[in-house]
Design a protein around this motif. Sequence first.
Motif, PDB file in Angstrom:
ATOM      1  N   SER A  21      42.657  50.736  39.280  1.00  0.00           N
ATOM      2  CA  SER A  21      43.331  49.553  39.087  1.00  0.00           C
ATOM      3  C   SER A  21      42.777  48.414  40.938  1.00  0.00           C
ATOM      4  O   SER A  21      41.350  49.295  41.498  1.00  0.00           O
ATOM      5  N   CYS A  22      42.583  47.298  40.990  1.00  0.00           N
ATOM      6  CA  CYS A  22      42.660  46.733  42.006  1.00  0.00           C
ATOM      7  C   CYS A  22      43.358  45.707  41.963  1.00  0.00           C
ATOM      8  O   CYS A  22      43.994  45.233  41.632  1.00  0.00           O
ATOM      9  N   ALA A  23      43.753  45.687  43.172  1.00  0.00           N
ATOM     10  CA  ALA A  23      44.906  45.263  44.615  1.00  0.00           C
ATOM     11  C   ALA A  23      43.821  44.176  45.080  1.00  0.00           C
ATOM     12  O   ALA A  23      43.630  44.564  46.006  1.00  0.00           O
ATOM     13  N   MET A  34      40.440  37.412  36.344  1.00  0.00           N
ATOM     14  CA  MET A  34      40.114  38.692  37.358  1.00  0.00           C
ATOM     15  C   MET A  34      39.112  39.559  36.002  1.00  0.00           C
ATOM     16  O   MET A  34      39.778  39.284  35.099  1.00  0.00           O
ATOM     17  N   GLY A  35      38.188  40.190  36.853  1.00  0.00           N
ATOM     18  CA  GLY A  35      37.644  40.406  35.697  1.00  0.00           C
ATOM     19  C   GLY A  35      36.970  41.830  36.169  1.00  0.00           C
ATOM     20  O   GLY A  35      37.163  42.906  37.604  1.00  0.00           O
ATOM     21  N   CYS A  95      35.631  45.949  40.467  1.00  0.00           N
ATOM     22  CA  CYS A  95      36.704  44.511  39.945  1.00  0.00           C
ATOM     23  C   CYS A  95      36.223  43.007  41.298  1.00  0.00           C
ATOM     24  O   CYS A  95      35.384  43.054  42.125  1.00  0.00           O
ATOM     25  N   ASN A  96      36.591  41.852  40.579  1.00  0.00           N
ATOM     26  CA  ASN A  96      36.316  40.669  40.689  1.00  0.00           C
ATOM     27  C   ASN A  96      37.716  39.747  40.619  1.00  0.00           C
ATOM     28  O   ASN A  96      38.389  39.461  40.222  1.00  0.00           O
ATOM     29  N   ALA A  97      38.152  38.608  41.680  1.00  0.00           N
ATOM     30  CA  ALA A  97      38.798  37.528  40.941  1.00  0.00           C
ATOM     31  C   ALA A  97      38.630  37.007  41.324  1.00  0.00           C
ATOM     32  O   ALA A  97      37.511  36.172  42.813  1.00  0.00           O
TER      33      ALA A  97
END
Length: 123
Positions: A21-23, A34-35, A95-97
């Motif tokens: 998960s990535c918040a 998002m990736g 994670c990336n956004a």
Amino acid sequence: QVQLVESGGGLVQAGGSLRLSCAASGNILSINVMGWYRRAPGKQRELVAAITSGGSTNYTDSVKGRFTISRDNAKKTEYLQMNSLKPEDTAVYYCNAQVRSLTAWGTFENDYWGQGTQVTVSS
């Protein structure tokens, strides 16, 4: 300021599953793509999966049919469900956004990264 906080990594046997998960939080007007990326020991960082704000997805060939990326736009959170894990999936996952933020001079878009979470798959 925008922060991405990851959770869900760990140690699992081959064939097992994990969910990352990535918040995102902070100065966020909207989130575009998002990736999830990963970097295995001695290898370059690679894109694992990506998802647009509209829900379109793409995956690197090695995880197709095993990994699923999803997002909850209301919670500003993305997920990576990883099934049928293999030892070669062992890596640090990031994670990336692409986040659009508001400033006194207007809006701007920037890339943000999570701190990384270790995924280890034992054979």
